[in-house]
Design an enzyme around this catalytic site. Structure first.
Site, PDB file in Angstrom:
ATOM      1  N   HIS A  47      31.939  60.925  -1.230  1.00  0.00           N
ATOM      2  CA  HIS A  47      31.304  61.077   0.087  1.00  0.00           C
ATOM      3  C   HIS A  47      31.283  62.548   0.497  1.00  0.00           C
ATOM      4  O   HIS A  47      30.283  63.046   1.029  1.00  0.00           O
ATOM      5  CB  HIS A  47      32.078  60.277   1.151  1.00  0.00           C
ATOM      6  CG  HIS A  47      32.013  58.787   0.971  1.00  0.00           C
ATOM      7  ND1 HIS A  47      33.116  57.976   1.026  1.00  0.00           N
ATOM      8  CD2 HIS A  47      30.946  57.958   0.725  1.00  0.00           C
ATOM      9  CE1 HIS A  47      32.748  56.710   0.839  1.00  0.00           C
ATOM     10  NE2 HIS A  47      31.435  56.680   0.647  1.00  0.00           N
ATOM     11  N   LYS A  59      34.635  42.032   9.367  1.00  0.00           N
ATOM     12  CA  LYS A  59      35.319  42.433   8.135  1.00  0.00           C
ATOM     13  C   LYS A  59      36.481  43.349   8.461  1.00  0.00           C
ATOM     14  O   LYS A  59      36.290  44.439   9.018  1.00  0.00           O
ATOM     15  CB  LYS A  59      34.310  43.165   7.227  1.00  0.00           C
ATOM     16  CG  LYS A  59      34.608  43.007   5.759  1.00  0.00           C
ATOM     17  CD  LYS A  59      33.437  43.462   4.917  1.00  0.00           C
ATOM     18  CE  LYS A  59      33.856  44.538   3.928  1.00  0.00           C
ATOM     19  NZ  LYS A  59      32.720  45.218   3.323  1.00  0.00           N
ATOM     20  N   ARG A  63      24.757  56.386  -6.971  1.00  0.00           N
ATOM     21  CA  ARG A  63      25.505  56.729  -8.179  1.00  0.00           C
ATOM     22  C   ARG A  63      24.816  56.224  -9.433  1.00  0.00           C
ATOM     23  O   ARG A  63      24.896  56.843 -10.495  1.00  0.00           O
ATOM     24  CB  ARG A  63      26.914  56.100  -8.119  1.00  0.00           C
ATOM     25  CG  ARG A  63      27.810  56.722  -7.093  1.00  0.00           C
ATOM     26  CD  ARG A  63      29.016  55.863  -6.818  1.00  0.00           C
ATOM     27  NE  ARG A  63      28.602  54.603  -6.204  1.00  0.00           N
ATOM     28  CZ  ARG A  63      29.405  53.766  -5.574  1.00  0.00           C
ATOM     29  NH1 ARG A  63      30.692  54.034  -5.497  1.00  0.00           N
ATOM     30  NH2 ARG A  63      28.953  52.653  -5.034  1.00  0.00           N
ATOM     31  N   SER A  92      35.051  53.712  -2.707  1.00  0.00           N
ATOM     32  CA  SER A  92      36.082  53.266  -1.758  1.00  0.00           C
ATOM     33  C   SER A  92      36.777  52.019  -2.289  1.00  0.00           C
ATOM     34  O   SER A  92      37.993  51.868  -2.141  1.00  0.00           O
ATOM     35  CB  SER A  92      35.455  52.948  -0.397  1.00  0.00           C
ATOM     36  OG  SER A  92      34.879  54.100   0.166  1.00  0.00           O
TER      37      SER A  92
END
Ligand code: PNS
Length: 156
Positions: free
Chosen positions: A18, A42, A91, A129
């Site tokens: 990030h 969440k 990515r 993450s």
């Protein structure tokens, strides 16, 4: 005119990948708003407050980076603040399909917003993450996947 982009994400936690994306974004835009999308359904690893604190600590001396959290649709937040550019990182081809879908939906709902999709620099392609959360769940060391100098234990 100051060109501003929003960089939305869950950032649970913010990673070195990030950070590389923010650095790329700052080459293109005058200002980058790192925006933590709150998902009330969440429960993450870090609270939204701690995610925000981590990123703020990291960019303490960078006035071109602002850190916010928001509820609801990212496009709606952009519209409220008149932000016209949405920065996202990609990515691999898995990211590509997801990002293209999100871009297309956002384009339909918020045609004034342009999505700017940047490639993640190659050294960060394996960093995510979720990988960091997995390593942490087994008490492993994540330092090399975090921005340099960030001690994740201060934010858990
Ligand atoms: O880091 P992530 O998990 O890829 O970030 C996803 C995020 C928060 C950017 C995305 O889930 C999001 O924008 N959520 C808010 C709801 C929304 O606007 N969805 C896009 C239209 S379907």
């Amino acid at each position: 005119m100051i060109k501003t982009a929003i960089f939305p994400g869950s950032f649970d936690p913010f990673t070195s990948g990030h950070q590389a994306l923010v650095a790329e974004g700052l080459k293109i835009f005058d200002k980058v708003i790192v925006a933590i999308g709150e998902n009330p359904d969440k429960r993450g690893l870090l609270t939204v407050e701690n995610r925000k604190r981590l990123i703020e600590d990291l960019y303490r001396n960078e006035p071109r980076v602002e850190v916010v959290s928001y509820l609801g649709l990212t496009g709606e937040y952009c519209r409220d603040r008149e932000i016209k550019f949405m920065l996202r990182g990609m990515r691999n081809t898995v990211d590509f399909d997801y990002e293209r879908n999100m871009m297309q939906i956002n384009q339909r709902l918020y045609p004034e917003i342009t999505t700017v999709l940047l490639f993640t620099p190659s050294e960060y392609v394996a960093v995510s993450s979720s990988v960091i959360r997995e390593i942490l769940s087994f008490k492993g060391d994540v330092a090399q996947f975090m921005p340099e100098g960030v001690d994740i234990t201060k934010y858990l």
